[in-house]
Design a protein around this motif. Structure first.
Motif, short mmCIF file in Angstrom:
data_model
loop_
_atom_site.label_atom_id
_atom_site.label_comp_id
_atom_site.label_asym_id
_atom_site.label_seq_id
_atom_site.Cartn_x
_atom_site.Cartn_y
_atom_site.Cartn_z
N PRO A 296 0.83 -1.22 0.00
CA PRO A 296 0.00 0.00 0.00
C PRO A 296 0.86 1.26 0.00
CG PRO A 296 0.03 -1.00 2.18
CD PRO A 296 0.71 -1.97 1.27
N VAL A 297 0.42 2.25 -0.76
CA VAL A 297 1.09 3.55 -0.80
C VAL A 297 0.02 4.63 -0.80
CG1 VAL A 297 3.09 2.69 -2.08
CG2 VAL A 297 1.13 3.62 -3.32
N LEU A 298 0.44 5.81 -0.42
CA LEU A 298 -0.43 6.98 -0.48
C LEU A 298 0.10 7.90 -1.57
CD1 LEU A 298 -2.75 8.72 0.77
CD2 LEU A 298 -0.99 9.77 2.22
N LYS A 299 -0.77 8.30 -2.48
CA LYS A 299 -0.39 9.23 -3.53
C LYS A 299 -0.97 10.60 -3.22
CE LYS A 299 0.31 5.84 -7.20
NZ LYS A 299 -0.03 5.44 -8.58
N ALA A 300 -0.12 11.61 -3.26
CA ALA A 300 -0.55 12.98 -2.97
C ALA A 300 -0.29 13.84 -4.20
CB ALA A 300 0.24 13.53 -1.77
N TYR A 301 -1.18 14.77 -4.45
CA TYR A 301 -1.10 15.58 -5.68
C TYR A 301 -1.05 17.06 -5.34
CZ TYR A 301 -2.36 11.16 -7.77
OH TYR A 301 -2.36 9.84 -8.14
N VAL A 302 -0.16 17.76 -6.03
CA VAL A 302 0.01 19.19 -5.81
C VAL A 302 0.27 19.85 -7.17
CG1 VAL A 302 2.50 18.99 -5.42
CG2 VAL A 302 1.25 20.92 -4.44
N GLN A 303 -0.21 21.07 -7.31
CA GLN A 303 0.05 21.79 -8.55
C GLN A 303 1.55 22.01 -8.70
OE1 GLN A 303 -2.78 25.14 -7.97
NE2 GLN A 303 -3.54 24.56 -9.99
N LYS A 304 2.03 21.90 -9.95
CA LYS A 304 3.46 22.01 -10.22
C LYS A 304 4.05 23.29 -9.66
CE LYS A 304 4.54 22.50 -14.53
NZ LYS A 304 4.76 22.19 -15.96
N SER A 305 3.31 24.38 -9.77
CA SER A 305 3.81 25.67 -9.30
C SER A 305 3.95 25.73 -7.78
CB SER A 305 2.88 26.79 -9.77
OG SER A 305 1.56 26.60 -9.27
N GLU A 306 3.27 24.81 -7.07
CA GLU A 306 3.30 24.81 -5.60
C GLU A 306 4.27 23.77 -5.04
OE1 GLU A 306 1.72 26.88 -3.74
OE2 GLU A 306 0.17 27.75 -5.00
N TYR A 307 4.84 22.95 -5.89
CA TYR A 307 5.68 21.86 -5.41
C TYR A 307 7.03 22.37 -4.93
CZ TYR A 307 8.51 17.60 -5.41
OH TYR A 307 9.34 16.57 -5.05
N ASP A 308 7.40 21.97 -3.71
CA ASP A 308 8.67 22.37 -3.10
C ASP A 308 9.30 21.12 -2.49
OD1 ASP A 308 10.73 23.26 -1.38
OD2 ASP A 308 9.76 25.20 -1.10
N ALA A 309 10.29 20.55 -3.16
CA ALA A 309 10.89 19.30 -2.72
C ALA A 309 11.54 19.42 -1.35
CB ALA A 309 11.92 18.83 -3.76
N ARG A 310 12.21 20.55 -1.10
CA ARG A 310 12.86 20.72 0.20
C ARG A 310 11.86 20.82 1.33
NH1 ARG A 310 17.12 25.51 -0.55
NH2 ARG A 310 15.29 26.42 -1.56
N MET A 311 10.76 21.53 1.10
CA MET A 311 9.73 21.64 2.13
C MET A 311 9.09 20.29 2.40
SD MET A 311 8.20 23.47 4.35
CE MET A 311 8.70 25.14 3.87
N LEU A 312 8.85 19.52 1.34
CA LEU A 312 8.29 18.19 1.51
C LEU A 312 9.21 17.33 2.38
CD1 LEU A 312 6.27 15.92 0.79
CD2 LEU A 312 7.67 15.47 -1.24
N LYS A 313 10.51 17.38 2.09
CA LYS A 313 11.48 16.60 2.87
C LYS A 313 11.48 17.04 4.33
CE LYS A 313 16.37 15.27 2.95
NZ LYS A 313 17.68 15.41 2.28
N THR A 314 11.39 18.35 4.56
CA THR A 314 11.38 18.87 5.92
C THR A 314 10.17 18.38 6.70
OG1 THR A 314 12.57 20.88 5.25
CG2 THR A 314 11.31 20.98 7.30
N VAL A 315 9.00 18.43 6.07
CA VAL A 315 7.78 17.99 6.74
C VAL A 315 7.84 16.50 7.04
CG1 VAL A 315 5.30 17.65 6.44
CG2 VAL A 315 6.33 19.82 5.78
N LEU A 316 8.26 15.70 6.09
CA LEU A 316 8.31 14.25 6.30
C LEU A 316 9.33 13.86 7.36
CD1 LEU A 316 8.03 12.90 2.61
CD2 LEU A 316 6.23 13.10 4.34
N SER A 317 10.42 14.59 7.42
CA SER A 317 11.45 14.27 8.43
C SER A 317 10.97 14.60 9.84
CB SER A 317 12.74 15.04 8.12
OG SER A 317 12.54 16.45 8.26
N GLY A 318 9.94 15.44 9.96
CA GLY A 318 9.42 15.81 11.28
C GLY A 318 8.33 14.88 11.79
N LEU A 319 7.95 13.88 10.99
CA LEU A 319 6.91 12.95 11.41
C LEU A 319 7.49 11.92 12.39
CD1 LEU A 319 5.12 12.27 7.99
CD2 LEU A 319 4.45 13.86 9.80
#
Length: 305
Positions: free
Chosen positions: A48-71
């Motif tokens: 099982p996986v979770l797929k999340a969708y975001v508009q290309k203009s809103e995508y921030d790889a570094r912010m995503l990594k920061t949020v996931l590392s804080g879980l």
């Protein structure tokens, strides 16, 4: 509305240990970035996986990594452009009808032969939150049904309306005037399309915006199925926008007058967050009159004093 899938990024997320709680935490955290759609799926190995969708203009790889590392648990992630395809067909394959007791049915246009309920809502399952499957949306609809007398003839606002399920239900329950707002333009357009699909354009208005739009009117009922941080941030605005106790209004349908304060129904957060929201609401003159819980998620109902 036809969505150009090339404008979206698909992020595949694999929690270290798959559970509904883990999925809920990820969705809640990513909704602030803002990821506006989520879908549970499986990878090539059947995991099982979770797929999340975001508009290309809103995508921030570094912010995503920061949020996931804080879980509190490890999450593997990968991102890719959405491959052009029949997007709605993909979502349709995951959309099942919903029933809330014997009173409400939420279905897609292609669901045929279903037994009709008192309130039948048709939703086109496009890329926006709010098809009604989530525990929080179900609890919000149940709460609305329990307060039907307060909705008939009322002025209602659905905050973070998404596909406008709650706004549509309010109108079908007899609200005199219903408005839905969403800060995401794609979600707002989806809500507008669904209002038209349910033939309610003369009774439900959909706008793109945030809680600042509340300052223009006074409401009998506010619905907010959104993230806890947004609720805490905007509680003062909610309270000011609710009809005060003692402020009489004419109920169009029943020809009655009521002087009780307006209602606020909120969900989209965990039961562990409820005490903070209750305390903040109390400080704004909102009294807790009901609550629900399901699978760790909470729904609170307040009345303005």
């Amino acid at each position: 509305m036809t969505i150009n899938t090339q404008d979206y990024i698909e992020v595949t997320l694999k929690p270290q240990e798959w559970s509904e709680d883990a999925v809920g935490i990820i969705e809640a955290e990513l909704s602030d970035l803002p990821y506006n759609s989520f879908m549970e799926d499986s990878d090539a190995d059947g995991r099982p996986v979770l797929k999340a969708y975001v508009q290309k203009s809103e995508y921030d790889a570094r912010m995503l990594k920061t949020v996931l590392s804080g879980l509190p648990f490890r999450v593997e992630s990968s991102a890719a452009m959405v491959v052009p395809e029949n997007w709605n067909a993909e979502w349709e394959s995951h959309f099942e009808p919903i029933r809330i007791g014997r009173l409400v049915t939420v279905r897609a246009p292609y669901h045929k032969g279903l037994k009709r309920s008192r309130f039948n809502i048709t939703i086109e399952p496009k890329m926006a939150f709010g098809t009604g499957h989530h525990q929080t949306t179900c609890m919000m609809m149940e709460s609305m049904l329990e307060h039907g007398e307060s909705i008939r003839g009322a002025r209602v606002m659905d905050l973070g309306c998404g596909t406008a399920v709650l706004a549509i239900l309010a109108a079908k329950m007899g609200a005199a005037e219903t408005t839905g707002i969403d800060i995401d333009a794609v979600a707002a357009q989806s809500g507008y399309d669904n209002v038209a699909l349910n033939r309610l354009r003369n009774r439900v208005s959909i706008c793109c915006g945030d809680a600042s739009l509340l300052q223009m009117e006074s409401y009998d009922l506010l619905l907010a199925n959104i993230h806890r941080n947004i609720i805490l941030q905007d509680l003062a605005t909610y309270a000011k926008s609710l009809r005060k106790a003692g402020m009489r209004y004419a109920n169009v349908d029943t020809r009655e007058s009521r002087s009780d304060g307006g209602l606020l129904m909120v969900s989209g957060f965990y039961e562990s967050d409820a005490p903070d929201i209750i305390d903040a609401a109390s400080a704004q003159g909102l009294r807790l009159i009901g609550r629900k819980g399901r699978d760790g998620w909470a729904c609170l109902i307040f009345r303005r004093l």
